[in-house]
Write a protein that holds these residues in place. Structure first.
Motif, PDB file in Angstrom:
ATOM      1  N   SER A  88     -21.388  -7.406   8.919  1.00 21.22           N
ATOM      2  CA  SER A  88     -20.511  -6.240   8.820  1.00 21.22           C
ATOM      3  C   SER A  88     -20.460  -5.577  10.187  1.00 21.22           C
ATOM      4  N   ASP A  89     -19.297  -5.151  10.549  1.00 23.22           N
ATOM      5  CA  ASP A  89     -19.146  -4.525  11.848  1.00 23.22           C
ATOM      6  C   ASP A  89     -18.259  -3.307  11.743  1.00 23.22           C
ATOM      7  N   ILE A  90     -17.685  -2.917  12.836  1.00 26.44           N
ATOM      8  CA  ILE A  90     -16.836  -1.726  12.873  1.00 26.44           C
ATOM      9  C   ILE A  90     -15.598  -1.875  11.993  1.00 26.44           C
ATOM     10  N   ASN A  91     -15.203  -3.110  11.696  1.00 24.15           N
ATOM     11  CA  ASN A  91     -14.034  -3.333  10.837  1.00 24.15           C
ATOM     12  C   ASN A  91     -14.326  -3.058   9.373  1.00 24.15           C
ATOM     13  N   ASN A  92     -15.563  -2.706   9.051  1.00 22.44           N
ATOM     14  CA  ASN A  92     -15.972  -2.460   7.673  1.00 22.44           C
ATOM     15  C   ASN A  92     -15.683  -1.024   7.245  1.00 22.44           C
ATOM     16  N   THR A  93     -14.617  -0.426   7.752  1.00 27.61           N
ATOM     17  CA  THR A  93     -14.272   0.937   7.379  1.00 27.61           C
ATOM     18  C   THR A  93     -12.930   0.961   6.651  1.00 27.61           C
ATOM     19  N   VAL A  94     -12.736   2.013   5.898  1.00 29.42           N
ATOM     20  CA  VAL A  94     -11.481   2.201   5.170  1.00 29.42           C
ATOM     21  C   VAL A  94     -10.310   2.242   6.150  1.00 29.42           C
ATOM     22  N   GLY A  95     -10.483   2.969   7.260  1.00 35.92           N
ATOM     23  CA  GLY A  95      -9.408   3.120   8.237  1.00 35.92           C
ATOM     24  C   GLY A  95      -8.901   1.809   8.799  1.00 35.92           C
ATOM     25  N   ASN A  96      -9.764   0.816   8.903  1.00 39.04           N
ATOM     26  CA  ASN A  96      -9.361  -0.480   9.439  1.00 39.04           C
ATOM     27  C   ASN A  96      -8.779  -1.413   8.386  1.00 39.04           C
ATOM     28  N   ASN A  97      -8.848  -1.045   7.121  1.00 40.52           N
ATOM     29  CA  ASN A  97      -8.412  -1.940   6.050  1.00 40.52           C
ATOM     30  C   ASN A  97      -7.396  -1.334   5.090  1.00 40.52           C
ATOM     31  N   MET A  98      -7.108  -0.060   5.221  1.00 40.86           N
ATOM     32  CA  MET A  98      -6.187   0.606   4.295  1.00 40.86           C
ATOM     33  C   MET A  98      -4.733   0.294   4.645  1.00 40.86           C
ATOM     34  N   VAL A  99      -3.870   0.532   3.685  1.00 38.87           N
ATOM     35  CA  VAL A  99      -2.434   0.447   3.883  1.00 38.87           C
ATOM     36  C   VAL A  99      -1.956   1.828   4.298  1.00 38.87           C
ATOM     37  N   THR A 100      -1.210   1.896   5.393  1.00 33.59           N
ATOM     38  CA  THR A 100      -0.774   3.208   5.888  1.00 33.59           C
ATOM     39  C   THR A 100       0.684   3.516   5.553  1.00 33.59           C
ATOM     40  N   ASP A 101       1.456   2.504   5.201  1.00 33.90           N
ATOM     41  CA  ASP A 101       2.850   2.704   4.822  1.00 33.90           C
ATOM     42  C   ASP A 101       2.898   2.914   3.307  1.00 33.90           C
ATOM     43  N   VAL A 102       2.770   4.178   2.885  1.00 30.21           N
ATOM     44  CA  VAL A 102       2.593   4.503   1.471  1.00 30.21           C
ATOM     45  C   VAL A 102       3.843   5.161   0.905  1.00 30.21           C
ATOM     46  N   ASP A 103       4.341   4.622  -0.203  1.00 28.92           N
ATOM     47  CA  ASP A 103       5.432   5.266  -0.937  1.00 28.92           C
ATOM     48  C   ASP A 103       4.836   6.410  -1.743  1.00 28.92           C
ATOM     49  N   THR A 104       5.446   7.571  -1.652  1.00 28.75           N
ATOM     50  CA  THR A 104       4.977   8.737  -2.408  1.00 28.75           C
ATOM     51  C   THR A 104       6.083   9.190  -3.351  1.00 28.75           C
ATOM     52  N   ILE A 105       5.732  10.166  -4.152  1.00 33.84           N
ATOM     53  CA  ILE A 105       6.673  10.687  -5.132  1.00 33.84           C
ATOM     54  C   ILE A 105       6.577  12.208  -5.112  1.00 33.84           C
ATOM     55  N   ASP A 106       7.681  12.878  -5.418  1.00 29.91           N
ATOM     56  CA  ASP A 106       7.737  14.338  -5.402  1.00 29.91           C
ATOM     57  C   ASP A 106       7.324  14.905  -6.754  1.00 29.91           C
ATOM     58  N   LYS A 107       6.588  15.993  -6.739  1.00 29.51           N
ATOM     59  CA  LYS A 107       6.112  16.593  -7.995  1.00 29.51           C
ATOM     60  C   LYS A 107       7.244  17.133  -8.861  1.00 29.51           C
ATOM     61  N   ASN A 108       8.409  17.398  -8.267  1.00 30.15           N
ATOM     62  CA  ASN A 108       9.536  17.942  -9.015  1.00 30.15           C
ATOM     63  C   ASN A 108      10.505  16.877  -9.502  1.00 30.15           C
ATOM     64  N   MET A 109      10.157  15.596  -9.312  1.00 28.73           N
ATOM     65  CA  MET A 109      11.006  14.514  -9.802  1.00 28.73           C
ATOM     66  C   MET A 109      10.879  14.414 -11.320  1.00 28.73           C
ATOM     67  N   ASN A 110      11.977  14.091 -11.970  1.00 28.56           N
ATOM     68  CA  ASN A 110      11.970  13.862 -13.407  1.00 28.56           C
ATOM     69  C   ASN A 110      11.092  12.648 -13.702  1.00 28.56           C
ATOM     70  N   ILE A 111      10.278  12.733 -14.728  1.00 25.90           N
ATOM     71  CA  ILE A 111       9.326  11.675 -15.045  1.00 25.90           C
ATOM     72  C   ILE A 111      10.031  10.342 -15.329  1.00 25.90           C
ATOM     73  N   PHE A 112      11.232  10.387 -15.863  1.00 23.64           N
ATOM     74  CA  PHE A 112      11.941   9.154 -16.184  1.00 23.64           C
ATOM     75  C   PHE A 112      12.632   8.566 -14.956  1.00 23.64           C
ATOM     76  N   ASP A 113      12.963   9.396 -13.983  1.00 27.63           N
ATOM     77  CA  ASP A 113      13.409   8.876 -12.690  1.00 27.63           C
ATOM     78  C   ASP A 113      12.233   8.183 -12.000  1.00 27.63           C
ATOM     79  N   ALA A 114      11.054   8.754 -12.166  1.00 23.22           N
ATOM     80  CA  ALA A 114       9.848   8.126 -11.627  1.00 23.22           C
ATOM     81  C   ALA A 114       9.610   6.771 -12.285  1.00 23.22           C
TER      82      ALA A 114
END
Length: 156
Positions: A88-114
């Motif tokens: 295990s080395d420095i690459n064993n961190t979340v920052g080096n392995n996570m996905v950074t291009d994340v789709d998000t959703i708005d809290k005011n979106m209709n649940i069925f549009d979601a």
């Protein structure tokens, strides 16, 4: 002689119910297990197993969403390092392995549009953020199903 309607008095309460929106904020989960970029993947794997979850949001000190870490990301790291018996080395961190291009959703979106967004993206969950990128919660496909159960058939 004119035509009479035999439908009887119309129920106007149904039209008001149809106009009411069921929002993402009504069903999103707000108590989340989050991770930091500097967390080790070994710790992440232990928490994923302990809490029976398949991933979680990665936030900075201001609780702003910076990525997502999943079981798949952890397995990818394992297959690249532990499988080949590499330490295990420095690459064993979340920052080096996570996905950074994340789709998000708005809290005011209709649940069925979601729900349509889930179908289009084939994702199992979406982080919910405010206009500043601060993590507010998460909406899963199961949350959409819970909302559908509470809705009467005539409001779809």
């Amino acid at each position: 002689m004119g035509i009479k309607s035999f439908q009887g008095k119309r129920d106007t309460s149904q039209t008001n119910k149809a106009e009411e929106q069921i929002l993402v904020s009504d069903y999103m989960t707000t108590k989340l297990i989050t991770f930091k970029a500097e967390d080790s993947l070994d710790d992440v794997i232990a928490l994923l197993i302990k809490h029976h979850i398949s991933g979680g949001p990665v936030v900075n000190d201001k609780n702003e969403l910076i990525g997502i870490i999943s079981e798949t990301d952890c397995i990818k790291h394992i297959s690249e390092s532990k499988y080949y018996n590499m330490p295990s080395d420095i690459n064993n961190t979340v920052g080096n392995n996570m996905v950074t291009d994340v789709d998000t959703i708005d809290k005011n979106m209709n649940i069925f549009d979601a729900a349509f967004k889930f179908l289009a993206s084939r994702r199992r969950r979406f982080p919910v953020v405010d206009e500043h990128g601060v993590l507010l919660g998460q909406l899963s496909q199961k949350d959409v199903l819970k909302a559908a159960l509470k809705v009467k058939g005539n409001t779809w």
